[in-house]
Design an enzyme around this catalytic site. Sequence first.
Site, PDB file in Angstrom:
ATOM      1  CB  CYS A 125      -5.227   7.463  -5.812  1.00  0.00           C
ATOM      2  SG  CYS A 125      -6.826   8.575  -5.032  1.00  0.00           S
ATOM      3  CE  LYS A 159      -5.907  -1.392  -3.983  1.00  0.00           C
ATOM      4  NZ  LYS A 159      -6.096  -1.583  -5.234  1.00  0.00           N
TER       5      LYS A 159
HETATM    6  C1  LIG Z   1      -1.634  -0.329 -14.217  1.00  0.00           C
HETATM    7  C2  LIG Z   1      -2.178  -0.339 -12.769  1.00  0.00           C
HETATM    8  C3  LIG Z   1      -3.265   0.499 -12.574  1.00  0.00           C
HETATM    9  C4  LIG Z   1      -3.777   0.251 -11.444  1.00  0.00           C
HETATM   10  N1  LIG Z   1      -5.158   1.138 -10.905  1.00  0.00           N
HETATM   11  C5  LIG Z   1      -5.509   1.088  -9.837  1.00  0.00           C
HETATM   12  C6  LIG Z   1      -6.789   1.816  -9.607  1.00  0.00           C
HETATM   13  O1  LIG Z   1      -7.363   2.509 -10.641  1.00  0.00           O
HETATM   14  N2  LIG Z   1      -7.344   1.651  -8.460  1.00  0.00           N
HETATM   15  C7  LIG Z   1      -6.836   0.952  -7.404  1.00  0.00           C
HETATM   16  O2  LIG Z   1      -7.337   1.124  -6.255  1.00  0.00           O
HETATM   17  N3  LIG Z   1      -5.699   0.270  -7.527  1.00  0.00           N
HETATM   18  C8  LIG Z   1      -4.968   0.218  -8.758  1.00  0.00           C
HETATM   19  N4  LIG Z   1      -3.721  -0.421  -8.925  1.00  0.00           N
HETATM   20  C9  LIG Z   1      -3.436  -1.088  -8.060  1.00  0.00           C
HETATM   21  C10 LIG Z   1      -3.893  -2.494  -7.968  1.00  0.00           C
HETATM   22  O3  LIG Z   1      -5.177  -2.860  -7.764  1.00  0.00           O
HETATM   23  C11 LIG Z   1      -3.094  -3.228  -6.838  1.00  0.00           C
HETATM   24  O4  LIG Z   1      -3.331  -2.926  -5.406  1.00  0.00           O
HETATM   25  C12 LIG Z   1      -1.657  -3.324  -6.835  1.00  0.00           C
HETATM   26  O5  LIG Z   1      -1.175  -3.399  -8.127  1.00  0.00           O
HETATM   27  C13 LIG Z   1      -0.745  -4.350  -5.859  1.00  0.00           C
HETATM   28  O6  LIG Z   1      -0.849  -5.576  -6.392  1.00  0.00           O
HETATM   29  P1  LIG Z   1      -0.390  -6.364  -7.646  1.00  0.00           P
HETATM   30  O7  LIG Z   1       1.261  -6.317  -7.063  1.00  0.00           O
HETATM   31  O8  LIG Z   1      -0.751  -7.846  -7.617  1.00  0.00           O
HETATM   32  O9  LIG Z   1      -0.308  -5.665  -8.829  1.00  0.00           O
HETATM   33  C14 LIG Z   1      -3.284  -0.396 -10.238  1.00  0.00           C
HETATM   34  C15 LIG Z   1      -2.237  -1.205 -10.259  1.00  0.00           C
HETATM   35  C16 LIG Z   1      -1.483  -1.022 -11.900  1.00  0.00           C
HETATM   36  C17 LIG Z   1      -0.271  -2.050 -11.827  1.00  0.00           C
END
Ligand SMILES: Cc1cc2nc3c(=O)[nH]c(=O)nc-3n(C[C@H](O)[C@H](O)[C@H](O)COP(=O)(O)O)c2cc1C
Length: 280
Positions: A125, A159
Site C-alpha cells: 500500500c 497481492k
Molecule cells: C480508487 C482506488 C482505490 C484502491 N484501493 C485499493 C485497496 O484498498 N486495496 C488494494 O489492494 N488495492 C487498491 N486499489 C488497487 C486496485 O485494486 C488495482 O490493483 C489497481 O487499481 C490496478 O487495476 P486497474 O488498473 O484495473 O484499476 C485501488 C485502486 C483505486 C483506483
Amino acid sequence: MELNFAGIKLRNPLVLLSGTAGYGKELEEIIDISRLGALICKTITILPREGNPPPRTAETASGLINSIGLENPGLKTFIKEITPYVKNLPLPVLPSIAGNKKELAHMAKKLEETGLAGLELNLSCPNVSGCEFNPVSPADLYKTIRAVRQSVKMPILAKLPPDLFRIESLVKAAEDAGSNGLTIANTFPALLFDVRKRKPALGGITGGLSGPAILPLSLYLVFKARQVTKLPILGSGGVFDGPSALSMLLAGANAIGLGTVNFYRPDAYQEILLALKKHG
Ligand SMILES: Cc1cc2nc3c(=O)[nH]c(=O)nc-3n(C[C@H](O)[C@H](O)[C@H](O)COP(=O)(O)O)c2cc1C
C-alpha cells in the site's frame, strides 16, 4: 467459464478488484454482479482509518492516480456490519487486509471465522505510512505471508507490489510462504501536479497509478511471474475491454481483475465476457 481459482470456485474469471467496488453495495445498484466471478473488498486494517486529505483521485492520460490512504471502518466493524451483507452477495467475496505481520495474522484468524471465501493480503500500500511495503524485500514478504499461512487454512492471495525488477523473487517468496494464489499487481507509485495551483494534484502528494495507462506494465509483471510459478494469478492493472482482458490471459493470468474501469464503464464486463466466449 467456471474455474477453480486458488481453491475458490468462480463462475467466470472476472474479479472486481479491491478498493474499486467497495463492498459491492453501490455497484450492485447499477450492474448485475451475479455475472462476475468474485469481489475483493476494499482493504481493511485492524483499527479504523480516516484516510488521506482530499483530493484523493486525479485523472491522467489513460489513467487515474489515487491516494485514498486506506480509509476503512476497521476489523471489528467490518466483521459486525459488513460481513453479514457481503455474505449474501451472489458471488464469492474476499476481504482484503493490510498491516504488519502480527496484525495480518490476527485479522486473518478473525476473518476465517466469518466463512468468507478467501483472503487477499494487500502487501503493497504505497499511500499509507506504517504500511510502507514499497519496496518490500522477498525475505520480508516471505515472513509476512508465512505468519498468515500459519494462522489460517483459508485460501490466501498475496497481492504483490508492482516491482518490475524483482517480481520473480517476490513471486517465489510468496509461493514458498504458502500463498494459494497471487494478485499481480497493485498500483504503480506516481505523482501528478495541478499546474494552476503549482501543487501536487493529490492531498496525499504521491499516489498509485491505475487504469489503461498501466496495462503493458501489468502484462509484463504477469508474464514474468508466470515463468517462475504455477500458482494461479489474478492479473490486475489496466483491463478495460475484450482485447485487454484477453491479453491478461495470454500473459499467463488465470483470472482477470477489473478495477478503475468500474468507475467509468462498470458494464465493461459484458463486452469482456463476450470476448472471452469468442476467443478465450
Ligand atoms: C480508487 C482506488 C482505490 C484502491 N484501493 C485499493 C485497496 O484498498 N486495496 C488494494 O489492494 N488495492 C487498491 N486499489 C488497487 C486496485 O485494486 C488495482 O490493483 C489497481 O487499481 C490496478 O487495476 P486497474 O488498473 O484495473 O484499476 C485501488 C485502486 C483505486 C483506483
